[in-house]
Design an enzyme around this catalytic site. Sequence first.
Site, short mmCIF file in Angstrom:
data_model
loop_
_atom_site.label_atom_id
_atom_site.label_comp_id
_atom_site.label_asym_id
_atom_site.label_seq_id
_atom_site.Cartn_x
_atom_site.Cartn_y
_atom_site.Cartn_z
N LEU A 149 140.85 -23.16 -43.77
CA LEU A 149 142.01 -22.28 -43.90
C LEU A 149 142.21 -21.88 -45.37
O LEU A 149 142.44 -20.71 -45.67
CB LEU A 149 143.27 -22.97 -43.35
CG LEU A 149 144.52 -22.10 -43.34
CD1 LEU A 149 145.32 -22.34 -42.07
CD2 LEU A 149 145.39 -22.37 -44.54
N GLU A 202 139.70 -19.30 -46.31
CA GLU A 202 140.03 -17.99 -45.75
C GLU A 202 141.22 -17.36 -46.46
O GLU A 202 141.25 -16.16 -46.71
CB GLU A 202 140.31 -18.11 -44.24
CG GLU A 202 140.54 -16.80 -43.56
CD GLU A 202 139.36 -15.84 -43.61
OE1 GLU A 202 139.59 -14.62 -43.52
OE2 GLU A 202 138.20 -16.29 -43.75
N GLU A 203 142.22 -18.17 -46.78
CA GLU A 203 143.44 -17.66 -47.40
C GLU A 203 143.23 -17.24 -48.86
O GLU A 203 143.72 -16.19 -49.27
CB GLU A 203 144.57 -18.70 -47.33
CG GLU A 203 145.16 -18.88 -45.95
CD GLU A 203 146.05 -17.74 -45.50
OE1 GLU A 203 146.33 -16.81 -46.28
OE2 GLU A 203 146.45 -17.77 -44.32
N SER A 204 142.53 -18.08 -49.64
CA SER A 204 142.50 -17.83 -51.08
C SER A 204 141.14 -18.05 -51.75
O SER A 204 141.05 -17.93 -52.97
CB SER A 204 143.51 -18.76 -51.77
OG SER A 204 143.08 -20.11 -51.66
N TYR A 251 140.75 -13.42 -38.58
CA TYR A 251 141.21 -14.56 -39.38
C TYR A 251 140.99 -15.87 -38.64
O TYR A 251 140.40 -16.80 -39.19
CB TYR A 251 142.70 -14.33 -39.69
CG TYR A 251 143.44 -15.48 -40.31
CD1 TYR A 251 143.47 -15.63 -41.69
CD2 TYR A 251 144.16 -16.39 -39.53
CE1 TYR A 251 144.18 -16.67 -42.28
CE2 TYR A 251 144.87 -17.42 -40.11
CZ TYR A 251 144.89 -17.56 -41.48
OH TYR A 251 145.59 -18.59 -42.05
#
Length: 185
Positions: free
Chosen positions: A60, A63-65, A170
Amino acid sequence: MDKTKKKSKSVYVIAFFVIIAIILLAMLIFYKVRYPLKYNEYIAKYSNEYSLSPVLVASLINEESSFKSNAVSKMNAIGLMQISPSTGKYIAEKLGDQNFDTSDLFDPETNIKYGCYYLNYLRNKFEDVTVYLSAYNAGETTVSLWLNNKEVSLNGQTLDKIPYNATKIYTERIINGMKHYKGRL
């Protein structure tokens, strides 16, 4: 003539192994860039505290940052796990963090702690991994509406389809990315 053929064959064998080595090195570099891993101790600590899979949390974060602690999204989500200021304030209240300031979300430990708290909250509310990851991305209110829509969810607990293509991609990327973090945490 025999020596020339042997020498020529040796050159081809050496060239073959050099090419294989270059390909393997390129794959390793790609892998390290596409699936970085930092802050292992915080991921382990807060995944454990909130009974989450550290592999899921790492995927996660990627994927986020892409593991950039100073990341800020177009929607003003902050840090590794891309927490909005309002969600950060909500989490701080729940955790009794009276000294919370939005800038604290740039701190890797705080961000991972808050992100794991929120992911656990969503998991407890929705249970299904695709549903709670969708809620992390699209918002829990949006996902609750999806679950009440028979065209999206037949049973009201899982999503038969994800209406937002960005959220669908996502969730797929996080779930697929988990295999790249397995065994690394």
